[in-house]
Design a protein around this motif. Sequence first.
Motif, PDB file in Angstrom:
ATOM      1  N   LYS A 108       3.247  -7.509   8.112  1.00 33.72           N
ATOM      2  CA  LYS A 108       2.182  -6.550   7.450  1.00 33.72           C
ATOM      3  C   LYS A 108       2.589  -5.266   7.213  1.00 33.72           C
ATOM      4  N   ALA A 109       3.694  -4.666   7.728  1.00 36.70           N
ATOM      5  CA  ALA A 109       4.290  -3.593   7.352  1.00 36.70           C
ATOM      6  C   ALA A 109       5.444  -3.597   6.672  1.00 36.70           C
ATOM      7  N   ALA A 114       9.059  -2.894   8.635  1.00 29.63           N
ATOM      8  CA  ALA A 114       9.379  -1.510   8.443  1.00 29.63           C
ATOM      9  C   ALA A 114       9.912  -1.559  10.027  1.00 29.63           C
ATOM     10  N   LYS A 169       8.481 -11.483   1.617  1.00 27.48           N
ATOM     11  CA  LYS A 169       8.361 -10.263   0.517  1.00 27.48           C
ATOM     12  C   LYS A 169       9.399  -9.148   1.034  1.00 27.48           C
ATOM     13  N   ALA A 180      11.461  -3.094   4.624  1.00 28.67           N
ATOM     14  CA  ALA A 180      11.261  -2.116   3.481  1.00 28.67           C
ATOM     15  C   ALA A 180      11.441  -0.640   3.795  1.00 28.67           C
ATOM     16  N   GLY A 181      12.081  -0.464   5.181  1.00 26.64           N
ATOM     17  CA  GLY A 181      12.650   0.957   5.470  1.00 26.64           C
ATOM     18  C   GLY A 181      12.198   1.150   6.802  1.00 26.64           C
ATOM     19  N   ALA A 182      12.592   2.479   7.309  1.00 22.59           N
ATOM     20  CA  ALA A 182      12.014   2.824   8.463  1.00 22.59           C
ATOM     21  C   ALA A 182      10.494   3.370   8.262  1.00 22.59           C
ATOM     22  N   ASP A 183       9.702   3.186   9.361  1.00 25.64           N
ATOM     23  CA  ASP A 183       8.432   3.120   9.456  1.00 25.64           C
ATOM     24  C   ASP A 183       7.734   4.655   9.100  1.00 25.64           C
ATOM     25  N   ILE A 184       7.444   4.679   7.802  1.00 26.80           N
ATOM     26  CA  ILE A 184       6.953   5.929   7.264  1.00 26.80           C
ATOM     27  C   ILE A 184       5.529   6.648   8.132  1.00 26.80           C
ATOM     28  N   GLY A 228      15.660   1.710   1.932  1.00 26.77           N
ATOM     29  CA  GLY A 228      15.958   2.917   3.129  1.00 26.77           C
ATOM     30  C   GLY A 228      16.666   2.325   4.144  1.00 26.77           C
ATOM     31  N   GLY A 229      15.932   2.581   5.366  1.00 20.94           N
ATOM     32  CA  GLY A 229      16.586   1.774   6.553  1.00 20.94           C
ATOM     33  C   GLY A 229      16.763   0.306   6.346  1.00 20.94           C
ATOM     34  N   GLU A 255      20.059   0.190   4.905  1.00 20.13           N
ATOM     35  CA  GLU A 255      21.025   0.578   5.786  1.00 20.13           C
ATOM     36  C   GLU A 255      21.412  -0.391   6.883  1.00 20.13           C
ATOM     37  N   PRO A 288      15.324   5.164  -1.441  1.00 24.27           N
ATOM     38  CA  PRO A 288      14.201   5.965  -1.785  1.00 24.27           C
ATOM     39  C   PRO A 288      13.842   7.178  -0.855  1.00 24.27           C
ATOM     40  N   GLU A 289      14.526   7.392  -0.088  1.00 23.71           N
ATOM     41  CA  GLU A 289      14.241   8.539   0.849  1.00 23.71           C
ATOM     42  C   GLU A 289      13.910   9.935  -0.001  1.00 23.71           C
ATOM     43  N   GLY A 291      18.955   8.211   6.739  1.00 17.59           N
ATOM     44  CA  GLY A 291      19.362   8.627   8.181  1.00 17.59           C
ATOM     45  C   GLY A 291      19.890   7.624   9.108  1.00 17.59           C
ATOM     46  N   PHE A 292      20.005   6.574   8.714  1.00 12.75           N
ATOM     47  CA  PHE A 292      20.343   5.291   9.686  1.00 12.75           C
ATOM     48  C   PHE A 292      21.718   4.892   8.846  1.00 12.75           C
TER      49      PHE A 292
HETATM   50  C1  HXC Z   1       5.415   1.718   6.873  1.00 17.03           C
HETATM   51  C2  HXC Z   1       5.134   0.310   5.131  1.00 17.03           C
HETATM   52  C3  HXC Z   1       6.430   0.599   4.716  1.00 17.03           C
HETATM   53  C4  HXC Z   1       7.347   1.583   5.372  1.00 17.03           C
HETATM   54  C5  HXC Z   1       5.750  -0.847   3.451  1.00 17.03           C
HETATM   55  N1  HXC Z   1       4.666  -0.519   4.414  1.00 17.03           N
HETATM   56  N2  HXC Z   1       6.804  -0.219   3.332  1.00 17.03           N
HETATM   57  N3  HXC Z   1       4.692   0.981   6.364  1.00 17.03           N
HETATM   58  N4  HXC Z   1       6.788   2.116   6.439  1.00 17.03           N
HETATM   59  N5  HXC Z   1       8.775   1.853   5.122  1.00 17.03           N
HETATM   60  C6  HXC Z   1       3.247  -1.026   4.306  1.00 17.03           C
HETATM   61  C7  HXC Z   1       2.400  -0.329   3.502  1.00 17.03           C
HETATM   62  O1  HXC Z   1       1.908   0.782   4.037  1.00 17.03           O
HETATM   63  C8  HXC Z   1       1.370  -1.448   3.576  1.00 17.03           C
HETATM   64  O2  HXC Z   1       0.512  -1.327   4.593  1.00 17.03           O
HETATM   65  C9  HXC Z   1       2.047  -2.911   3.696  1.00 17.03           C
HETATM   66  O3  HXC Z   1       3.239  -2.408   4.299  1.00 17.03           O
HETATM   67  C10 HXC Z   1       2.280  -3.460   2.346  1.00 17.03           C
HETATM   68  O4  HXC Z   1       3.006  -2.634   1.523  1.00 17.03           O
HETATM   69  P1  HXC Z   1       2.319  -2.215  -0.091  1.00 17.03           P
HETATM   70  O5  HXC Z   1       2.839  -0.862  -0.293  1.00 17.03           O
HETATM   71  O6  HXC Z   1       0.847  -2.450   0.009  1.00 17.03           O
HETATM   72  O7  HXC Z   1       2.912  -3.548  -0.844  1.00 17.03           O
HETATM   73  P2  HXC Z   1       3.429  -3.446  -2.353  1.00 17.03           P
HETATM   74  O8  HXC Z   1       2.509  -2.798  -3.212  1.00 17.03           O
HETATM   75  O9  HXC Z   1       4.078  -4.671  -2.758  1.00 17.03           O
HETATM   76  O10 HXC Z   1       4.919  -2.419  -2.511  1.00 17.03           O
HETATM   77  C11 HXC Z   1       5.993  -2.947  -1.649  1.00 17.03           C
HETATM   78  C12 HXC Z   1       7.197  -1.522  -1.564  1.00 17.03           C
HETATM   79  C13 HXC Z   1       6.229  -0.249  -0.849  1.00 17.03           C
HETATM   80  C14 HXC Z   1       7.380  -1.137  -3.080  1.00 17.03           C
HETATM   81  C15 HXC Z   1       8.183  -1.990  -0.635  1.00 17.03           C
HETATM   82  O11 HXC Z   1       5.562  -1.004   0.133  1.00 17.03           O
HETATM   83  C16 HXC Z   1       6.904   0.843  -0.588  1.00 17.03           C
HETATM   84  O12 HXC Z   1       7.666   1.505  -1.206  1.00 17.03           O
HETATM   85  N6  HXC Z   1       7.234   0.935   0.570  1.00 17.03           N
HETATM   86  C17 HXC Z   1       8.038   1.972   1.192  1.00 17.03           C
HETATM   87  C18 HXC Z   1       9.635   1.915   0.887  1.00 17.03           C
HETATM   88  C19 HXC Z   1      10.388   3.342   1.233  1.00 17.03           C
HETATM   89  O13 HXC Z   1      10.242   4.242   0.701  1.00 17.03           O
HETATM   90  N7  HXC Z   1      11.487   2.835   2.205  1.00 17.03           N
HETATM   91  C20 HXC Z   1      12.204   3.830   2.778  1.00 17.03           C
HETATM   92  C21 HXC Z   1      11.265   4.667   3.981  1.00 17.03           C
HETATM   93  S1  HXC Z   1      12.457   6.091   4.747  1.00 17.03           S
HETATM   94  P3  HXC Z   1      -1.137  -1.411   4.394  1.00 17.03           P
HETATM   95  O14 HXC Z   1      -1.706  -0.904   5.757  1.00 17.03           O
HETATM   96  O15 HXC Z   1      -1.660  -0.542   3.291  1.00 17.03           O
HETATM   97  O16 HXC Z   1      -1.287  -2.952   4.095  1.00 17.03           O
HETATM   98  C22 HXC Z   1      13.526   5.518   5.538  1.00 17.03           C
HETATM   99  C23 HXC Z   1      14.440   6.321   6.238  1.00 17.03           C
HETATM  100  C24 HXC Z   1      15.440   5.905   7.184  1.00 17.03           C
HETATM  101  O17 HXC Z   1      13.863   4.294   5.476  1.00 17.03           O
HETATM  102  C25 HXC Z   1      16.276   6.769   7.860  1.00 17.03           C
HETATM  103  C26 HXC Z   1      15.424   7.144   9.051  1.00 17.03           C
HETATM  104  C27 HXC Z   1      16.208   8.018   9.909  1.00 17.03           C
END
Ligand code: HXC
Length: 260
Positions: A23-24, A27, A60, A64-68, A110-111, A114, A133-134, A142-143
């Motif tokens: 569902k996330a 993440a 899918k 998709a990364g660390a939990d935003i 992102g994560g 990584e 995409p951070e 950061g990972f």
């Molecule tokens: C928390 C996330 C998430 C994430 C997706 N979701 N990615 N939740 N953290 N990284 C959740 C959404 O909020 C949504 O929840 C559900 O998953 C489905 O995602 P959608 O966005 O509705 O799907 P879609 O339109 O198909 O887009 C897919 C996507 C997009 C392009 C992958 O979700 C996206 O851009 N996600 C973020 C990707 C990202 O920026 N990753 C890097 C994070 S920073 P709901 O509840 O609305 O259904 C990182 C730092 C690492 O990783 C280092 C740390 C120290």
Amino acid sequence: MEYANLLLEKNDSVAILTVNRPKALNALNSDTLSELSSALDAVIQDSAIKAVVLTGSGGKAFVAGADISQMKDFNSLQGRRFAQLGHAVFRKIELMPQPVIAAINGFALGGGCELAMACDIRIAAENAKFGQPEVTLGLTAGFGGTQRLPRLVGTGIASELLFTGDIIDAQEAYRIGLVNKVYTSEALLEEALKLARRIADRAPAAVQLSKSAIQRGINLDLDSAQAYEAEVFGLTFSTQDQTEGCSAFLEKRKPVFEGR
Ligand code: HXC
């Protein structure tokens, strides 16, 4: 052992680890990272497991990364601690004896990218997407992304990906050497398992020592790394599988490795 956000299955001598928060988009929050750490410990302690496939659930996303939502209100100390947690878990993948194959079946952002980069081998489905995409969130990778991406694809391409946050597809990831092969989504897991089984058929100590030489050596100067390689090579002669492997070759038969 039951995990809330992870599945750990065993298929003969191969473990399949699936990040399971579809569902996330799988993440990584701290709980998932802690579970991943425990599951890796379980694999490390199980000498019957010779290789690991790591993937994501839901079709899918890989991860998709660390939990935003968890990171949004972090202060600096919490941010640093979260990065350190990821570093420790991902380093465990690199330093554990068994090879780990990332089967990247969707978003690896992102994560997630990584995590894939900390695995020994990466193969991808044609729908996979990669990126760091951070910077689009006001964050840095950061990972380990600022360190592993340049090591894997060179500083020029890594800098472009880390500065723009651009997302690339599986073919581009293949072109820049981020993944070894691209398969259809339907074929990916079976191909990952085939590769894992091929590795599992080899002399286990030789595979594990090869991994150790790669992982330790990559961070050393060439002379120190070669000294380590010589030590590792010498160690293989203390295994029965070395005697079996070399004898089988000379006797023109298939070796039977017993992991000793
Ligand atoms: C928390 C996330 C998430 C994430 C997706 N979701 N990615 N939740 N953290 N990284 C959740 C959404 O909020 C949504 O929840 C559900 O998953 C489905 O995602 P959608 O966005 O509705 O799907 P879609 O339109 O198909 O887009 C897919 C996507 C997009 C392009 C992958 O979700 C996206 O851009 N996600 C973020 C990707 C990202 O920026 N990753 C890097 C994070 S920073 P709901 O509840 O609305 O259904 C990182 C730092 C690492 O990783 C280092 C740390 C120290």
